[in-house]
Scaffold this motif. Structure first.
Motif, PDB file in Angstrom:
ATOM      1  N   ILE A 157       0.826  -1.206   0.000  1.00  0.00           N
ATOM      2  CA  ILE A 157       0.000   0.000   0.000  1.00  0.00           C
ATOM      3  C   ILE A 157       0.865   1.263   0.000  1.00  0.00           C
ATOM      4  CG2 ILE A 157      -1.872   1.166   1.258  1.00  0.00           C
ATOM      5  CD1 ILE A 157      -2.831  -1.500   2.147  1.00  0.00           C
ATOM      6  N   VAL A 158       2.146   1.086   0.331  1.00  0.00           N
ATOM      7  CA  VAL A 158       3.031   2.244   0.372  1.00  0.00           C
ATOM      8  C   VAL A 158       3.097   2.948  -0.989  1.00  0.00           C
ATOM      9  CG1 VAL A 158       5.141   0.973  -0.127  1.00  0.00           C
ATOM     10  CG2 VAL A 158       5.252   3.035   1.268  1.00  0.00           C
ATOM     11  N   ILE A 159       2.797   2.229  -2.062  1.00  0.00           N
ATOM     12  CA  ILE A 159       2.792   2.882  -3.383  1.00  0.00           C
ATOM     13  C   ILE A 159       1.736   3.973  -3.457  1.00  0.00           C
ATOM     14  CG2 ILE A 159       3.739   0.921  -4.692  1.00  0.00           C
ATOM     15  CD1 ILE A 159       0.846   0.220  -5.462  1.00  0.00           C
ATOM     16  N   LEU A 160       0.753   3.902  -2.555  1.00  0.00           N
ATOM     17  CA  LEU A 160      -0.293   4.916  -2.568  1.00  0.00           C
ATOM     18  C   LEU A 160       0.114   6.187  -1.823  1.00  0.00           C
ATOM     19  CD1 LEU A 160      -3.539   2.839  -1.916  1.00  0.00           C
ATOM     20  CD2 LEU A 160      -2.749   3.829  -4.062  1.00  0.00           C
ATOM     21  N   TYR A 161       1.225   6.110  -1.104  1.00  0.00           N
ATOM     22  CA  TYR A 161       1.561   7.229  -0.237  1.00  0.00           C
ATOM     23  C   TYR A 161       1.719   8.556  -0.992  1.00  0.00           C
ATOM     24  CZ  TYR A 161       3.731  10.191   3.203  1.00  0.00           C
ATOM     25  OH  TYR A 161       4.000  11.242   4.026  1.00  0.00           O
ATOM     26  N   PRO A 162       2.366   8.553  -2.175  1.00  0.00           N
ATOM     27  CA  PRO A 162       2.436   9.819  -2.921  1.00  0.00           C
ATOM     28  C   PRO A 162       1.049  10.407  -3.180  1.00  0.00           C
ATOM     29  CG  PRO A 162       3.900   8.199  -3.884  1.00  0.00           C
ATOM     30  CD  PRO A 162       3.124   7.490  -2.822  1.00  0.00           C
ATOM     31  N   VAL A 163       0.089   9.553  -3.475  1.00  0.00           N
ATOM     32  CA  VAL A 163      -1.272  10.031  -3.702  1.00  0.00           C
ATOM     33  C   VAL A 163      -1.807  10.694  -2.430  1.00  0.00           C
ATOM     34  CG1 VAL A 163      -3.583   9.342  -4.403  1.00  0.00           C
ATOM     35  CG2 VAL A 163      -1.600   8.101  -5.282  1.00  0.00           C
ATOM     36  N   PHE A 164      -1.519  10.067  -1.282  1.00  0.00           N
ATOM     37  CA  PHE A 164      -2.009  10.621  -0.016  1.00  0.00           C
ATOM     38  C   PHE A 164      -1.391  11.993   0.255  1.00  0.00           C
ATOM     39  CE2 PHE A 164      -4.550   7.522   2.330  1.00  0.00           C
ATOM     40  CZ  PHE A 164      -4.478   6.460   1.461  1.00  0.00           C
ATOM     41  N   THR A 165      -0.104  12.157  -0.097  1.00  0.00           N
ATOM     42  CA  THR A 165       0.499  13.472   0.142  1.00  0.00           C
ATOM     43  C   THR A 165      -0.136  14.510  -0.776  1.00  0.00           C
ATOM     44  OG1 THR A 165       2.286  12.838  -1.327  1.00  0.00           O
ATOM     45  CG2 THR A 165       2.733  12.725   1.032  1.00  0.00           C
ATOM     46  N   ALA A 166      -0.502  14.076  -1.970  1.00  0.00           N
ATOM     47  CA  ALA A 166      -1.167  15.006  -2.878  1.00  0.00           C
ATOM     48  C   ALA A 166      -2.524  15.414  -2.314  1.00  0.00           C
ATOM     49  CB  ALA A 166      -1.329  14.366  -4.256  1.00  0.00           C
ATOM     50  N   TRP A 167      -3.215  14.481  -1.696  1.00  0.00           N
ATOM     51  CA  TRP A 167      -4.550  14.782  -1.175  1.00  0.00           C
ATOM     52  C   TRP A 167      -4.509  15.543   0.147  1.00  0.00           C
ATOM     53  CZ3 TRP A 167      -7.344   9.403  -1.883  1.00  0.00           C
ATOM     54  CH2 TRP A 167      -7.578   9.208  -3.240  1.00  0.00           C
TER      55      TRP A 167
END
Ligand code: ATP
Ligand code: MG
Lengths: 269, 265
Positions: free
Chosen positions: A103-113
Motif C-alpha cells: 500500500i506504500v505505493i499509494l503514499y504519494p497520492v495521499f500526500t497530494a490529497w
C-alpha cells in the motif's frame, strides 16, 4: 545441568545484544559511521532530548489517530463483512487479494490529497493497518462455533443477546490478535511515511540525520522507534491476556503461571 | 420445585412428522412419518444409523428447527420456538462457553432473562450452585471449561440444561465424546439425577449398551429417510446396576436392537 527458563534466556540475549552494540564499534570491528556505539547513541539522545521528545509526540499523535481509524473502522467493517454471508462471499476474496498489495505505493497520492503534514501519515497508516484488523475480525466472527449459537438459542437467547453474550465474546481473541497486528502496522505506516516526506516526527529525524551522515542521531531515532514498537507490543499482549484469560491460559495454564511468576518450569516438579 | 410425574400423562406427542431438507444439490428427505408419544417422566432413547435424522428430530422437539410437516406437542402445546422453561437441551460437544466459569455457564440461561424476571443475582447464583452440587461438582464452580475434564464439562452441561427446571430434557449423544469408563459413570450419574427429579428424557445414542442401560423405551430408527421401525420396552428394574449388563435379558434386548438396525440398508 538445567537450561535457563525462556524468560531468563531472553533477558540474557538482550543484554548480550546491548553489549555487542557497545563493544563492536569500540573495538573497531565496525566503523562508528556504520554502527555508532550504544553509549554515543544514548549521549546524543540525551543531548537532543527536546528535539527527540517533540518528534516522539508528533509520531505518537499520528500513530494514535491512525490506530483509531484502523481499529474502529476495521472492527466495524469486519463485523459487517464477517456477519453477513452475502457480503462476505462478495468482498472477502477482494480484500484478501488486496492484502498483498504494497500500500506504500499509494503514499504519494495521499500526500497530494492531504499535504505533507500529519494528515497524510494518519490516513496512510490508518488504511495500512485497517486491512488486518478487518480481516481478522471477519475471520473471528465467521469461525465462531455454530454450536455456541445453537446452545444460546436453545436457552432462549434473543438475537441481541446472541450478539452481545455469545458472538462478541467468542470473537474477542481473533479481534485482539488483529488489533495487535493493526497497531504494529500503524506504527510502521507512520514511521515509513515520515521517512518518505515529512517535516516532523521520528521517521523524519532518521531521514534528516542520514542525509547529513550523523550516524549517532540516526541510531538514536531508530532506538526510539524500536522501544516504541516493543512497548506497544508488550502493552497489547498484557491487555489481551487480561481480557481473554481463557484463550491464552487454555493452552497451558501451568506454563503461563510459572512464566508470569518468573519461576523456572523445571523447578515445579 | 419438583415435577411430579404422572406416567399416564403425555409429555411429548409427535404426529406424522416429516422433514425434507432443501439443499443446493436438490432435496434430502430426512424424516418420514414419525409418530411417537413420550410419557411424562419416562426415559426414552432413540437409536439409529448415522445420518438417519436423529439430531434433526431432536432439534424439532427443541423448537430449534421447523419441520416440513406434522405436529409436535409438548405438554399439550405446540413448540414453535425454543422454550427453555419447557425443554432443556444438552448437546454432544459440551457447548460450554469457554470465556465463562463453570458456575457462570450454568447461570447463563438464568442471566438471559434476569431483567425480565424478578430474580436477584444472589437467587440466580444459589440456583446455579445447587445444580453444581447436584451434578457432583461442588468446589469446581470457579474453574473455566479448559480446566475441566470431558466428563466434568458434560456434568456442567447437564447442570446448565437443568437449571431452569424444565420438565423435558433432550440429549443428543451427550457422552459420545467421552471414554468408555467415564461414559458408564456418566450414564449412571444421569440416572441418579433423573430419579431424583423425575424429568422426561429423550436421549440419543449410538451405544446399544447405553441405550438398554438407560431406557424405559428404545425407539429404533431406519436409515434415511428416518422412520421409527421398532419400539422396545426395557422392563429391567430400577435402579439399574452394572451387574444387569451381564444378564440374559440385557443381552437379548441389545441383540434385538442390533438386529433392527442391521436390517436397515
Ligand atoms: N441443515 C441441513 N441442511 C441439509 N441437510 C441436512 C441438514 N442437517 C442435516 N441434514 C441431513 O439430514 C440427514 C439427517 O441428519 P441428522 O444430523 O439429523 O442425522 P443423525 O441421525 O443425527 O446423524 P448422526 O448419528 O451422524 O449424528 C443427513 O443426511 C444430513 O446430511
Ligand atoms: Mg446427530
Amino acid at each position: 545441568m538445567r537450561l535457563p527458563a525462556p524468560a531468563t534466556a531472553r533477558r540474557g540475549m538482550l543484554v548480550a545484544l546491548l553489549l555487542l552494540w557497545e563493544l563492536v564499534p569500540r573495538t573497531g570491528l565496525l566503523p562508528e559511521l556504520f554502527l555508532p556505539a550504544l553509549s554515543s547513541t544514548l549521549a546524543v539522545l540525551w543531548q537532543d532530548r527536546q528535539i527527540y521528545s517533540a518528534a516522539l509526540l508528533v509520531t505518537l499523535y499520528e500513530v494514535a489517530l491512525a490506530m483509531l481509524i484502523a481499529c474502529g473502522g476495521g472492527i466495524a467493517a469486519g463485523a459487517v463483512v464477517g456477519g453477513i454471508a452475502r457480503l462476505r462471499e462478495l468482498l472477502l476474496p477482494v480484500f484478501s487479494s488486496l492484502y498483498a498489495v504494497p500500500i506504500v505505493i499509494l503514499y504519494p497520492v495521499f500526500t497530494a490529497w492531504f499535504g505533507v503534514g500529519p494528515e497524510s501519515k494518519i490516513a496512510f497508516a490508518g488504511i495500512y493497518a485497517f486491512f488486518p484488523v478487518m480481516l481478522s475480525t471477519a475471520a473471528g466472527i465467521r469461525t465462531i462455533d455454530p454450536q455456541f449459537i445453537l446452545a444460546a438459542r436453545s436457552m432462549g437467547a434473543t438475537l441481541t443477546q446472541q450478539v452481545t453474550r455469545v458472538i462478541i465474546p467468542a470473537s474477542l481473541p481473533t479481534v485482539f490478535a488483529g488489533l495487535r497486528l493493526g497497531g504494529a502496522l500503524a506504527i510502521i505506516g507512520v514511521v515509513v511515511s515520515e521517512m518518505l516526506t515529512a517535516a516532523a516526527g521520528i521517521g523524519y529525524l532518521v531521514t534528516l540525520n542520514r542525509t547529513i551522515l550523523d550516524s549517532p542521531r540516526v541510531f538514536a531515532a531508530l532506538l526510539m522507534i524500536l522501544i516504541l514498537s516493543v512497548a506497544y507490543y508488550m502493552l497489547a499482549r498484557a491487555f489481551e491476556s487480561r481480557m481473554v484469560v481463557w484463550q491464552s491460559a487454555g493452552r497451558s495454564p501451568k506454563a503461563a503461571q510459572n512464566e508470569s511468576a518468573g519461576v523456572p518450569v523445571s523447578v515445579a516438579v | 420445585m419438583q415435577h411430579v410425574a404422572h406416567l399416564d400423562e403425555t409429555a411429548i406427542e409427535v404426529a406424522n412428522l416429516s422433514h425434507i431438507y432443501a439443499g443446493a444439490q436438490g432435496t434430502v428427505p430426512a424424516l418420514e412419518e414419525i409418530s411417537m408419544r413420550v410419557g411424562s417422566g419416562r426415559f426414552t432413547v432413540i437409536v439409529g444409523p448415522s445420518g438417519c435424522g436423529k439430531t434433526s428430530l431432536l432439534m424439532m422437539l427443541a423448537g430449534l428447527r421447523a419441520q416440513s410437516q406434522g405436529t409436535i406437542l409438548c405438554h399439550g402445546r405446540p413448540i414453535s420456538d425454543p422454550d427453555p422453561k419447557r425443554v432443556g437441551v444438552i448437546f454432544q460437544e459440551a457447548s460450554l462457553y469457554p470465556w465463562l466459569s463453570a458456575l457462570d455457564n450454568i447461570e447463563f440461561p438464568l442471566s438471559l432473562r434476569g431483567a425480565r424476571e424478578r430474580e436477584t443475582r444472589q437467587q440466580r447464583r444459589a440456583r446455579a450452585e445447587a445444580m453444581l452440587r447436584l451434578v457432583g461438582l461442588e468446589g469446581f464452580g470457579e474453574r473455566f471449561p479448559y480446566e475441566l475434564s470431558g466428563g466434568m464439562k458434560q456434568r456442567v452441561s447437564i447442570a446448565r440444561g437443568l437449571v431452569q427446571d424444565p420438565p423435558v430434557l433432550l440429549m443428543d449423544e451427550p457422552f459420545a465424546a467421552l471414554d468408555e469408563q467415564t461414559r458408564m459413570t456418566m450414564g449412571h450419574e444421569l440416572l441418579r439425577i433423573w430419579s431424583t427429579m423425575l424429568k422426561t428424557v429423550v436421549f440419543i445414542t449410538h451405544s446399544l449398551t447405553e441405550a438398554v442401560y438407560l431406557a424405559d423405551e428404545v425407539l429404533v430408527m431406519s436409515a434415511r429417510p428416518g422412520r421409527i421401525i421398532d419400539r422396545i420396552a426395557v422392563n429391567l428394574p430400577r435402579p439399574r446396576t452394572y451387574e444387569m449388563m451381564a444378564t440374559d435379558v440385557f443381552g437379548q434386548l441389545r441383540d434385538r436392537i442390533w438386529q433392527q438396525i442391521r436390517k436397515t440398508p
